[in-house]
Design a protein around this motif. Structure first.
Motif, short mmCIF file in Angstrom:
data_model
loop_
_atom_site.label_atom_id
_atom_site.label_comp_id
_atom_site.label_asym_id
_atom_site.label_seq_id
_atom_site.Cartn_x
_atom_site.Cartn_y
_atom_site.Cartn_z
N MET A 1 0.90 -1.37 0.03
CA MET A 1 -0.05 -0.09 0.08
C MET A 1 0.86 1.23 -0.01
O MET A 1 1.49 1.55 0.81
N ARG A 2 0.80 2.01 -1.15
CA ARG A 2 1.81 3.26 -1.14
C ARG A 2 1.78 4.51 -0.05
O ARG A 2 2.92 5.07 -0.28
N TYR A 3 0.69 4.28 0.54
CA TYR A 3 0.49 5.34 1.79
C TYR A 3 0.86 4.81 3.19
O TYR A 3 1.29 5.44 4.31
N LEU A 4 1.28 3.58 3.23
CA LEU A 4 1.59 2.71 4.51
C LEU A 4 3.13 2.65 4.32
O LEU A 4 3.67 1.51 3.74
N PRO A 5 3.83 3.12 5.13
CA PRO A 5 5.43 2.83 5.09
C PRO A 5 5.97 1.85 5.96
O PRO A 5 7.34 1.20 5.64
N LEU A 6 5.31 1.15 6.78
CA LEU A 6 5.74 0.12 7.73
C LEU A 6 5.86 -1.29 6.90
O LEU A 6 5.06 -1.65 5.93
N HIS A 46 -7.65 -2.98 -2.52
CA HIS A 46 -6.63 -1.76 -3.02
C HIS A 46 -6.61 -1.49 -4.53
O HIS A 46 -6.47 -2.54 -4.91
N ALA A 47 -6.27 -0.55 -4.79
CA ALA A 47 -6.07 -0.13 -6.34
C ALA A 47 -4.97 0.94 -6.72
O ALA A 47 -4.67 1.58 -5.69
N GLU A 49 -3.03 3.82 -8.27
CA GLU A 49 -3.13 5.36 -8.58
C GLU A 49 -3.88 5.44 -9.89
O GLU A 49 -4.88 6.12 -10.09
#
Lengths: 452, 502
Positions: A1-6, A46-47, A49
């Protein structure tokens, strides 16, 4: 997931630090019957961008954009040209992704902008002070009525029939539950306002009189006498402005004696956005400032004597006073206020006056052209950039026929007052600087064709 | 100009310090003759008689280049999520994806008028409908009111639904119960709608005292307003029991959904007996805070409250969508409490929130909740023994970790810690809230922080906490490196200067 850095390694290491064996250990306080183990079924996963952009673009294309052809809608939301630098500047992350400026040492950007905004709004509306903005014009209007009740200790508000029907509707909703008494009615198709009649009906129970300027039918009038009548009776005059550009050309309500001036600032910087988010304007005389709702920014100095700005007089607000606050409002409309303020700074007084003059001239030209159509007349004697056309037939079906032919020809009074057959032939037409001569000709020709 | 010198001040001619730039007000640098906008024509003469505005207005203008510079310089005096961790408890300052911004600016959304003929804005209605379906499904509720403009406006919507439902039953109940730890908006909203507010005490472990609540319930109670997860960062274990007890006496349950980010995709409030809950799209669903709005606060509703939802709303009709407004409410929605705002709500936030939701999907949203809770617990446990965590023994925290000022040196306070964090390059956490903890510090890292970012923040907070415990006098005058030192808020309130005076 591109917004989740962990990463999964991170998660494992962190669980170890916490002393938990799995993420579920952290949700132990959720009762078992309310705990979902897998993702909620029946929803997409999830998809990328690209995929999301494609989906949203397809939905966007299902709308006709105002810029796609001749466009004449107003009635509380106006299409003006917004200079490119406005949208560029409000997208700076330091403005866009900042929070309410509760830590002033690192929020001077937002705070100074709000101080400038407040100063611009107060001057434009002709009052002493303005707050840092409200949700929108309609909610600002209701808050003004409540504020007048607090100040006068009376609960009867007289609403002009020229007040935007949605603003009236919001006030009616709220009054039902707060015990405020509203005196209101639909407008009648007359060239003049109902202000003289309002002045005659003020009694000792009236807390405020609410007028809109220019009003829902586009009429403009002098409120000096009404302000005097209010003052004599101990009531407040509340003026509502839904088209602030008008105040580049016509006298401000404050100059004519209004006690509280509220409005919709969407015309400057914000754009149509299908009705929101917008920016509510709220201004009043200095003596009432401690009864104001919403956030206020004020000037002060820092520990080294340097000028700086802070949110102030917050003892009026919910986070300090809880149930004794002047309003339950928490947020303002900061980013929209910024857009308004930047656009106003770009215009300056000279630019605003010129913009207003162009709007007025363009609207006069359109009114003249449209009134040449057989059976069509203009209701207003005076107007700024919006006027009411009287058609020989009901306006609502005409609007749809115009839309089929590519013209968005205004707002029918049938849509605004569906239960009032007496208004059905009225059509409210707004003409801003974005309208060309060709647009006016196309509108006139198409309307003639539809009415034939 | 740089006047008085602070301890660390180095005077320059301009008052600037390299990249730390001072910026005058537009009223000091602009002029009423200057404009940054060109028009294709001169201002035509208008004949408006006595209504013509003749007196000067006093609105300064700047050229475009000066305007861009003015606002860019101002922006650099702001902290923002784009610069670093923004650990404000209860505010969920997560990353704001830029795709959201791009989508909101598509002409079909940004350049559409709310009163356009319905056949020309089917795509806008589709967005509202699609987002509504997501919110209903994620919360397990019956329906959703989309028009509220912000969180507090959503609270008002929920409370008015409760009021309307009671009226429909012919009952006049006057009391709303609110926990001591609630956001200030809760009691303010209840009071604004004409209710009397009474506090519910908390237990030692930071949750609602169920027994005390039950003891107060009766036929005069309209409902309760509970925040879950609550403002101490804990999940209200007894939520279902609270709902059942309130329902048993004929009341309704309002849930403040400010902290929904901790449970999105993992817990449905509908399974806990909630009747109404607002969702802050600017928290859980990443729409930008914008330096104080605009927000957006749709309210999900139970079947019991759904009939009273405000106008307008969108319904699906065959292949297309229809907007239910005042005129057709009679047939479709006769019990609506009415309209809350002009037009249809915060469309620009709907497009952003839907874009965010579709990006994450059901699986990603669940991961959001899990990472947000993991990050908060990591902060809580990493600072054990450094800062006092009054509810550390009450179980795992949810999305935020709560600390108190216990154990600081004499004369040192939460405020000093907050201002010390500024010098370390962070925005402080939420301070002095909730009120149930002395000198509260509420830290919400959100799921969009990496482990490395958290480790650095934990290190900084540990360092400042040690300075406050050891009585480092330099901390008392922090911040030293911000554009401004501590500001005199007392002076601002005592002698209000709220607008520029020539």
């Amino acid at each position: 997931m591109r917004y989740l850095p962990l990463t999964s390694d991170d998660r494992a290491a962190m669980l170890a630090t916490i002393g938990a064996s799995s993420i579920d250990d952290l949700f132990v306080d959720v009762p078992a019957e309310a705990r979902l183990d897998g993702p909620i079924t029946g929803l997409p996963m999830h998809a990328s961008e690209l995929a999301v952009e494609r989906h949203m673009a397809a939905l966007s294309r299902q709308n006709r954009a105002a810029g796609d052809g001749p466009f004449f809608l107003g009635a509380g939301a106006y299409r003006h040209h917004v200079p490119a630098s406005v949208d560029h500047l409000i997208q700076r992350g330091e403005f866009l992704t900042a929070y309410t400026p509760y830590q002033p040492e690192i929020a001077q950007g937002t705070l100074q902008m709000l101080f400038e905004f407040q100063s611009q709004v107060a001057r434009l509306l002709g009052t002493d002070v303005a707050n840092a903005s409200m949700y929108d014009g309609s909610t600002a209007c209701w808050e003004a009525i409540v504020m007048a009740r607090r100040i006068t200790k009376r609960a009867k508000a007289l609403l002009s029939t020229g007040l935007h029907p949605h603003y009236r509707s919001v006030a009616r909703t709220m009054a039902k539950y707060t015990g405020d008494v509203l005196v209101d009615a639909d407008p009648s198709l007359e060239a003049g306002t109902d202000w003289a009649a309002l002045a005659d009906s003020i009694d000792e129970e009236v807390s405020c009189v609410v007028v809109q300027y220019p009003d829902i039918l586009g009429r403009i009038d002098d409120m000096t006498k009404l302000a005097e009548a209010c003052e004599a009776a101990g009531a407040l005059l509340i003026a509502v402005v839904t088209e602030p550009v008008a105040l580049g050309l016509i006298k401000s309500p404050g100059e004519m004696g209004a006690d509280i001036v509220v409005g919709e600032g969407q015309s400057l910087g914000v754009g149509l956005q299908f009705g929101g988010p917008y920016v509510g304007l709220f201004a009043c005389k200095t003596k009432y400032v401690r009864q104001m709702p919403g956030r206020l920014c004020g000037e002060t100095v820092d520990a080294n004597g340097k000028r700086g700005f802070v949110l102030t007089l917050s003892t009026r607000e919910q986070h300090i006073r809880r149930e004794k606050a002047t309003s339950n409002i928490c947020t303002n409309s900061g980013l929209c206020a910024l857009a308004f303020s930047i656009h106003m700074t770009l215009l300056g007084e000279a630019g605003l006056r010129q913009l207003a003059a162009i709007n007025h001239a363009r609207a006069k030209a359109a009114a003249t052209e449209l009134a040449k159509i057989p059976g069509v007349s203009v209701l207003n004697t005076g107007f700024f950039n919006e006027f009411t056309l009287l058609l020989p037939t009901e306006a609502r079906p005409v609007i749809h026929k115009l839309a089929e032919k590519g013209v968005l020809g205004g707002v029918s009074l049938g849509r605004l007052y569906p239960d009032n057959a007496g208004l059905a032939n009225g059509l409210v037409v707004a003409v801003t600087e974005t309208v060309t001569e060709a647009d006016i000709s196309a509108f006139a020709a198409t309307l003639k064709e539809v009415l034939a | 100009m740089n006047t008085a010198g602070g301890a660390d001040d180095t005077t320059t001619f301009t008052g600037n310090r390299a990249l730390m730039l001072e910026e005058a007000l537009i009223f000091e640098i602009g002029s009423t003759e200057t404009t940054g906008v060109d028009f294709d024509e001169a201002a035509p003469a208008a004949d408006l008689g006595a209504l013509a505005r003749s007196a000067p207005i006093g609105l300064p203008g700047l050229s475009e280049s000066e305007t861009v510079r003015h606002y860019t310089r101002l922006s650099r005096q702001n902290y923002a999520i784009d610069l670093g961790l923004f650990p404000l408890g209860s505010c969920t300052m997560k990353h704001n994806p830029r795709l959201n911004e791009k989508v909101a600016r598509m002409p079909g959304f940004a350049d559409a008028h709310p009163l356009q003929p319905q056949e020309t804005v089917q795509g806008a209605y589709a967005v509202i409908h699609e987002l509504a379906e997501w919110l209903i499904t994620l919360t397990g509720m019956h329906s959703v009111a989309m028009s509220p403009k912000a969180g507090a406006h959503g609270e008002l919507c929920g409370i008015l639904c409760i009021k309307a439902a009671l009226e429909a039953r012919g009952e006049d109940r006057r009391v709303i119960l609110v926990p001591e730890s609630a956001h200030g908006t809760n009691p303010a909203t209840a009071a604004f709608a004409g209710f009397t507010v009474e506090d519910i005490p908390a237990t030692e472990e930071g949750r609602v005292n169920l027994e005390a609540l039950k003891a107060r319930l009766g036929p005069d109670v309209a409902g309760v307003m509970i925040t879950n997860p609550n403002t101490c960062g804990l999940f209200e274990r007894d939520m279902k029991a609270i709902s059942d007890a309130v329902h048993a006496v004929g009341g309704y349950v309002y849930c403040d959904g400010a902290n929904f980010n901790a449970i999105v995709g993992r817990v449905r409030p509908g399974d806990l007996g909630v009747d109404a809950m607002h969702i802050n799209l600017h928290k859980t669903f990443s729409t930008p805070h914008g330096g104080g709005g605009p927000g957006s606060g749709p309210v999900v509703l139970s079947e019991a409250l759904a009939p009273f939802a405000p106008l307008p709303f969108v319904t699906k009709q065959g292949e297309g969508f229809r907007l239910i407004e005042e005129e057709n409410a009679g047939e479709d929605h006769p019990q609506t409490f009415g309209r809350m705002t002009a037009f249809h709500g915060q469309m620009g936030m709907f497009t952003r929130a839907l874009t965010y939701i579709l990006s994450h999907g059901a699986d990603g949203l669940k991961q959001v909740a899990e990472d947000a809770v993991l990050n908060a617990n990591y902060v809580l446990r990493s600072l054990e023994g450094v800062l006092d965590a009054p509810f550390a023994a009450s179980g795992p925290c949810m999305h935020e970790a709560l600390f108190s000022d216990k154990g600081l040196a004499e004369g040192f306070s939460t405020l000093d810690i907050a201002k010390g964090l500024i010098d370390e390059g962070y925005h402080p956490m939420t301070v002095y809230f909730p009120l149930v903890v002395h000198g509260a510090m509420l830290v919400e890292p959100t799921e969009t922080e990496s482990k490395a970012a958290l480790d650095q923040f934990i290190g900084a907070l540990r360092s400042i906490a040690m300075r406050a415990k050891n009585g480092d006098p330099a901390l008392k005058t922090a911040p030293h490196f911000a554009p401004r030192g501590r500001l005199d808020e007392t002076l601002a309130a005592r002698k209000p200067v709220l607008a520029w005076e020539d």
